[in-house]
Design an enzyme around this catalytic site. Structure first.
Site, mmCIF file in Angstrom:
data_model
loop_
_atom_site.group_PDB
_atom_site.id
_atom_site.type_symbol
_atom_site.label_atom_id
_atom_site.label_comp_id
_atom_site.label_asym_id
_atom_site.label_seq_id
_atom_site.Cartn_x
_atom_site.Cartn_y
_atom_site.Cartn_z
ATOM 1 N N PRO A 191 63.481 18.533 97.971
ATOM 2 C CA PRO A 191 62.502 18.324 96.603
ATOM 3 C C PRO A 191 61.192 17.826 96.882
ATOM 4 O O PRO A 191 60.404 18.049 96.014
ATOM 5 C CB PRO A 191 63.463 16.902 96.024
ATOM 6 C CG PRO A 191 64.909 17.264 96.817
ATOM 7 C CD PRO A 191 64.737 17.635 98.130
ATOM 8 N N CYS A 382 56.884 -17.086 72.054
ATOM 9 C CA CYS A 382 56.662 -16.622 70.718
ATOM 10 C C CYS A 382 57.939 -16.476 69.774
ATOM 11 O O CYS A 382 57.762 -17.644 69.268
ATOM 12 C CB CYS A 382 56.335 -15.150 71.270
ATOM 13 S SG CYS A 382 54.931 -14.306 70.028
ATOM 14 N N HIS A 508 52.369 -15.945 75.092
ATOM 15 C CA HIS A 508 53.180 -15.345 76.205
ATOM 16 C C HIS A 508 52.784 -15.926 77.650
ATOM 17 O O HIS A 508 52.010 -14.901 78.242
ATOM 18 C CB HIS A 508 53.149 -13.984 76.189
ATOM 19 C CG HIS A 508 53.967 -13.301 75.042
ATOM 20 N ND1 HIS A 508 55.131 -12.893 74.779
ATOM 21 C CD2 HIS A 508 53.399 -13.151 73.565
ATOM 22 C CE1 HIS A 508 55.571 -12.586 73.649
ATOM 23 N NE2 HIS A 508 54.528 -12.580 72.890
ATOM 24 N N GLU A 510 54.230 -15.714 80.329
ATOM 25 C CA GLU A 510 54.798 -14.856 81.311
ATOM 26 C C GLU A 510 53.717 -13.778 81.843
ATOM 27 O O GLU A 510 53.902 -13.459 83.060
ATOM 28 C CB GLU A 510 56.233 -14.269 81.013
ATOM 29 C CG GLU A 510 55.922 -13.096 79.907
ATOM 30 C CD GLU A 510 55.849 -13.550 78.215
ATOM 31 O OE1 GLU A 510 55.517 -15.001 78.033
ATOM 32 O OE2 GLU A 510 55.937 -12.764 77.362
HETATM 33 N N1 GLN Z 1 57.857 -11.397 65.572
HETATM 34 C C1 GLN Z 1 57.252 -12.251 65.680
HETATM 35 C C2 GLN Z 1 55.739 -12.066 65.172
HETATM 36 O O1 GLN Z 1 55.154 -11.019 65.008
HETATM 37 C C3 GLN Z 1 57.197 -12.731 67.009
HETATM 38 C C4 GLN Z 1 56.497 -11.802 67.914
HETATM 39 C C5 GLN Z 1 56.777 -11.956 69.419
HETATM 40 O O2 GLN Z 1 57.860 -12.553 69.754
HETATM 41 N N2 GLN Z 1 55.663 -11.286 70.276
HETATM 42 O O3 GLN Z 1 54.922 -12.912 64.793
#
Ligand code: GLN
Length: 532
Positions: A191, A382, A508, A510
């Site tokens: 391959p 979030c 976020h 992370e």
């Molecule tokens: N749905 C939610 C918003 O738009 C959270 C978005 C998310 O967790 N990234 O605010």
């Protein structure tokens, strides 16, 4: 002028081209070189922001607010490269720009074609990404597999770039699969030969072949690949499966990959040094002093890539605490069916990640109630913060029908709602609150204890916000608003009094965690879980 490494993939997808590119970046950085990385994605979406996680996995967000491919997450975790919207080039973005130029008349009456207009746009994009930074090496990963129709303009663009830059300035690395056929008891090189053949047909000749394999590759097999693929035997680099992705740079170092790159690109630099990486990251991953089990309660649990950066950040938090992370992945709909206790009993920490839409939300809220009432460390990200606010309003403040306006029209207590400026937006692409925003941290809070500073910047990707009308009542019942964005007093972090560790943030975190430098909130979350 920076030098370029073009990384292509053959045979199958999911070979780890992203980790390969990130690992090469890491190795070159350890030699004192400054690197940047670019991901080219052949799909027609302008960015992955509008894609379902089941289609695409996580959407990674950069400081400048670009919604990008998750490979950029690997690049930022492995290296110190600062990535922006320019570091992810998609077919959609390329065509969008070319068509806009055509409408403006920029092509002066010419017929607009894939070659040269689309390929030039790709080439400009690749060269622009290095920007004004003094970059020594730009690693360009081409998504997809050689042979895909949609990848062709990208391959043509890198073929031309290599030709234009010259031998010392650009090389091609092809990542392929060397399958092991169990019944025959041998690995197969065919391959790879075909894949390199396909590359050659379009004028790309790889300088290095990286071979993903589950079994070691013998000297004979290496020689065979070298002969048929037209490279030196030392340019056949085995990439044998490893337990942890952070071992890959060390494996490549042992195989002499960076040494070869340095030679081919004629780069002047010091010797490589991965001592810190090996002594902290790898040692702690391999011989941790303890273990701790954390539940992640989400709705894309079956898909490993959907919460990529969160799983990695948890591992980093584990490394920082010298503990092994065991992740119990729980589908929030299972909690709706079976109850929180059954799904969560025995864990030392609960994390609710981000998400969109109402499916599974009640299960997440139940998980949070379980964490709050049983004093289990809780970390909300979030939507995980929004759900924590809803849970607290409903079950601790008596606002029984509290909810987010994302999940219904007539809500009596809209504790999470849209800002006025979001209410009139119809387009879905790139219209959320995106990228790094300033957050002021209140002293004497868990957040302050973690960050140890009063001003931080974290990345956002959401439309809905905490509704400040409910601040007083929630505060009265023990919610602490420990992080605030100064403009409009947007709530960024909430926590709870009288709970060992209950912290949830609108951003976020992370996306900013690295293996050598775990994110402060993830670090303290794992610390609290260990204390439990
Ligand atoms: N749905 C939610 C918003 O738009 C959270 C978005 C998310 O967790 N990234 O605010």
């Amino acid at each position: 002028m920076p030098k370029y490494i073009f990384v292509t993939g053959g045979v199958v997808s999911s070979l780890g081209k992203g980790i390969t590119s990130a690992s090469i970046g890491k190795l070159l950085e350890s030699r004192g070189l400054k690197v940047s990385l670019i991901k080219c994605d052949p799909y027609i979406n302008v960015d992955p922001g509008t894609m379902n996680p089941y289609q695409h996995g996580e959407v990674y967000v950069t400081d400048d607010g670009a919604e990008t491919d998750l490979d950029l997450g690997h690049y930022e975790r492995f290296t110190n490269a600062v990535l922006t919207k320019d570091n992810n080039i998609t077919t959609g973005k390329v065509y969008y720009s070319v068509i806009s130029k055509e409408r403006k008349g920029d092509y002066l009456g010419k017929t607009v074609q894939i070659i040269p207009h689309i390929t030039d746009e790709i080439k400009d994009g690749i060269e622009k990404a290095a920007g004004n930074q003094k970059i020594d090496v730009v690693i360009v990963e081409i998504g997809g597999t050689v042979g895909d129709i949609e990848g062709l303009p990208f391959l043509e663009a890198i073929r031309q770039l290599r030709l234009e830059k010259g031998k010392d300035y650009a090389i091609n690395i092809h990542v392929t699969l060397i399958p092991y056929i169990k019944s025959a008891g041998e690995i197969k090189t065919k391959p790879t030969q075909h894949s390199v053949g396909t590359l050659r047909e379009i004028g790309i000749i790889p300088d290095i072949i990286v071979c993903r394999t589950e079994r070691p590759i013998s000297k004979e097999a290496k020689d065979k690949i070298a002969l048929f693929c037209n490279v030196d035997s030392e340019a056949v680099i085995p990439a044998i499966d490893v337990e942890n992705i952070y071992e890959v740079p060390v494996c490549f170092k042992k195989e002499g990959l960076d040494k070869l790159i340095i030679r081919l690109l004629n780069l002047k630099c010091k010797d490589n040094d991965l001592a810190d990486w090996e002594n902290t990251v790898l040692k702690r991953l391999k011989q941790p002093s303890s273990a701790v089990e954390i539940a992640v309660v989400g709705k894309y649990i079956t898909l490993q890539d959907a919460y990529k950066s969160i799983y990695e950040a948890l591992v980093h938090g584990g490394i920082a605490n010298d503990t092994k992370l065991i992740i119990r992945k729980i589908d929030s709909e299972d909690i709706e069916k079976c109850g929180a206790k059954k799904c969560l009993e025995g864990v030392y920490g609960i994390l609710v990640p981000g998400g969109f839409g109402s499916r599974g939300i009640e299960g997440k809220i139940k998980a949070i109630q379980y964490a709050r009432e049983n004093k289990i460390p809780y970390f909300g990200l979030c939507l995980g913060m929004q759900a924590a606010v809803i849970e607290f309003a409903r079950n601790a403040c008596g606002l029984r029908s509290a909810n987010s306006t994302e999940f219904g029209r007539k809500i009596k207590y809209p504790v999470i709602s849209l800002l006025e400026e979001q209410k009139h937006i119809d387009d879905k692409g790139a219209t959320m609150r995106l990228g790094a925003y300033k957050c002021m941290i209140k002293k004497d809070t868990k957040a302050y204890k973690a960050y140890k500073k009063a001003v931080i910047y974290e990345r956002h990707r959401h439309r809905y916000e905490f509704n400040n009308k409910y601040k007083d009542i929630l505060e009265k019942h023990g919610m602490v608003f420990s992080g605030i964005h100064p403009k409009g007093s947007l709530v960024e972090i909430v926590e709870l009094k009288g709970h060992p560790w209950f912290v949830a943030c609108q951003f976020h975190p992370e996306f900013k965690s690295k293996p050598e430098k775990g994110h402060p909130l993830f670090k303290d979350f794992i610390k609290a879980a260990l204390a439990k």
